[in-house]
Design an enzyme around this catalytic site. Structure first.
Site, PDB file in Angstrom:
ATOM      1  N   THR A 191      12.420  22.675 -66.794  1.00 43.36           N
ATOM      2  CA  THR A 191      12.562  21.500 -65.923  1.00 43.36           C
ATOM      3  C   THR A 191      13.083  20.311 -66.722  1.00 43.36           C
ATOM      4  OG1 THR A 191      10.562  22.260 -64.783  1.00 43.36           O
ATOM      5  CG2 THR A 191      11.363  20.056 -64.232  1.00 43.36           C
ATOM      6  N   GLY A 203       9.732  24.391 -70.493  1.00 46.74           N
ATOM      7  CA  GLY A 203      10.701  23.393 -70.948  1.00 46.74           C
ATOM      8  C   GLY A 203      11.948  23.355 -70.082  1.00 46.74           C
ATOM      9  N   ASP A 227       5.941  23.123 -70.347  1.00 46.12           N
ATOM     10  CA  ASP A 227       5.546  24.527 -70.361  1.00 46.12           C
ATOM     11  C   ASP A 227       6.762  25.330 -70.848  1.00 46.12           C
ATOM     12  OD1 ASP A 227       4.042  26.799 -69.784  1.00 46.12           O
ATOM     13  OD2 ASP A 227       4.489  26.793 -67.664  1.00 46.12           O
ATOM     14  N   ASP A 258       3.948  14.721 -68.345  1.00 43.69           N
ATOM     15  CA  ASP A 258       2.546  15.099 -68.533  1.00 43.69           C
ATOM     16  C   ASP A 258       2.414  16.336 -69.416  1.00 43.69           C
ATOM     17  OD1 ASP A 258       3.760  16.653 -66.598  1.00 43.69           O
ATOM     18  OD2 ASP A 258       2.076  16.657 -65.210  1.00 43.69           O
TER      19      ASP A 258
HETATM   20  P1  IMP Z   1       8.285  23.799 -67.193  1.00 46.21           P
HETATM   21  O1  IMP Z   1       8.190  23.151 -68.546  1.00 46.21           O
HETATM   22  O2  IMP Z   1       9.654  23.664 -66.575  1.00 46.21           O
HETATM   23  O3  IMP Z   1       7.865  25.240 -67.249  1.00 46.21           O
HETATM   24  O4  IMP Z   1       7.331  23.113 -66.151  1.00 46.21           O
HETATM   25  C1  IMP Z   1       6.507  22.063 -66.476  1.00 46.21           C
HETATM   26  C2  IMP Z   1       5.811  21.623 -65.224  1.00 46.21           C
HETATM   27  O5  IMP Z   1       4.926  22.652 -64.760  1.00 46.21           O
HETATM   28  C3  IMP Z   1       4.919  20.431 -65.505  1.00 46.21           C
HETATM   29  O6  IMP Z   1       5.600  19.211 -65.289  1.00 46.21           O
HETATM   30  C4  IMP Z   1       3.789  20.627 -64.528  1.00 46.21           C
HETATM   31  O7  IMP Z   1       4.140  20.077 -63.277  1.00 46.21           O
HETATM   32  C5  IMP Z   1       3.692  22.125 -64.380  1.00 46.21           C
HETATM   33  N1  IMP Z   1       2.626  22.701 -65.246  1.00 46.21           N
HETATM   34  C6  IMP Z   1       2.788  23.549 -66.285  1.00 46.21           C
HETATM   35  N2  IMP Z   1       1.615  23.888 -66.842  1.00 46.21           N
HETATM   36  C7  IMP Z   1       0.670  23.227 -66.122  1.00 46.21           C
HETATM   37  C8  IMP Z   1      -0.774  23.166 -66.233  1.00 46.21           C
HETATM   38  O8  IMP Z   1      -1.441  23.776 -67.078  1.00 46.21           O
HETATM   39  N3  IMP Z   1      -1.395  22.363 -65.329  1.00 46.21           N
HETATM   40  C9  IMP Z   1      -0.724  21.650 -64.362  1.00 46.21           C
HETATM   41  N4  IMP Z   1       0.620  21.687 -64.240  1.00 46.21           N
HETATM   42  C10 IMP Z   1       1.309  22.465 -65.110  1.00 46.21           C
HETATM   43 MG    MG Z   2       5.198  17.658 -63.956  1.00 48.21          MG
END
Ligand code: IMP
Ligand code: MG
Length: 198
Positions: free
Chosen positions: A120, A118, A116, A113
């Site tokens: 995960t 990156g 952010d 979806d």
């Molecule tokens: P990251 O890229 O590891 O920092 O985390 C990404 C995950 O954070 C996504 O899969 C979402 O579950 C959650 N996330 C990051 N930004 C948002 C947002 O603006 N709305 C809802 N979920 C978010």
């Molecule tokens: Mg997610």
């Protein structure tokens, strides 16, 4: 209650939300999903990729994307949870549900979806690459590119957005608002406003 463009926001929104505004309309989402599907159709011609949706946020995007594709494909899901409740500095996650399909030697498309930091997805990508797929690509509906903390090849991006928090079209705030048809940006009250409004 929040009156946000007449949307079905619900009766008891958390009080730290000041406002919601539509950032990407349902119509623009629909158009962009069609474009992404056309690109993926062309790139995976003659293949039968496995689409892997990362639960839960990607469920609506995946549902629309797979119906817009014409290439034959399989659909599978992975569910992940953060250790503790926050994202660890390495992006290491707990696997709550693993794939039911074997991806060794297959073409794989991770469907996310939003990306952010990156971290995960970088972790998931390493995990899946260890199973030796023939090919691994990533499609994300939303990309908060300026927040990226790690180098991550992303083949398909729906929309680049800013750092603000968004909900709707599968994305949640504490499990709420996934049903909203548009992507909405939240404007949160700052701490000072929260104390004065309490
Ligand atoms: P990251 O890229 O590891 O920092 O985390 C990404 C995950 O954070 C996504 O899969 C979402 O579950 C959650 N996330 C990051 N930004 C948002 C947002 O603006 N709305 C809802 N979920 C978010
Ligand atoms: Mg997610």
């Amino acid at each position: 209650m929040i009156e946000s463009d007449g949307l079905r926001v619900g009766r008891s929104a958390p009080d730290h939300i000041r406002q919601m505004r539509v950032l990407i309309s349902a119509e623009r989402l629909r158009q962009r999903v069609e474009e992404l599907a056309a690109q993926i159709d062309a790139d995976f011609k003659d293949e039968t990729p496995v689409l892997i949706g990362l639960l839960k946020g990607s469920f609506i995007f995946l549902a629309d994307l797979c119906r817009a594709l014409t290439v034959p494909h399989l659909v599978d899901f992975m569910a992940i949870g953060a250790y503790g409740g926050g994202t660890s500095p390495s992006g290491a996650v707990r696997l709550l549900k693993d794939l039911s399909v074997n991806i060794t030697g297959r073409s794989v498309l991770i469907v996310e979806d939003i990306i952010d930091s990156g971290l995960t997805l970088a972790y998931i990508r390493r995990l899946l690459l260890a199973r030796q797929p023939k090919r691994l690509a990533i499609v994300t509906l939303l990309d908060k590119k300026e927040r990226r903390q790690t180098d991550l090849p992303i083949e398909y991006v729906g929309f680049e957005i800013g750092a603000g928090f968004v909900v709707g079209y599968g994305l949640d705030l504490a499990e709420r608002y996934r049903h909203l048809p548009d992507i909405n940006e939240l404007e949160l009250l700052d701490e000072e406003e929260m104390t004065t409004s309490a």
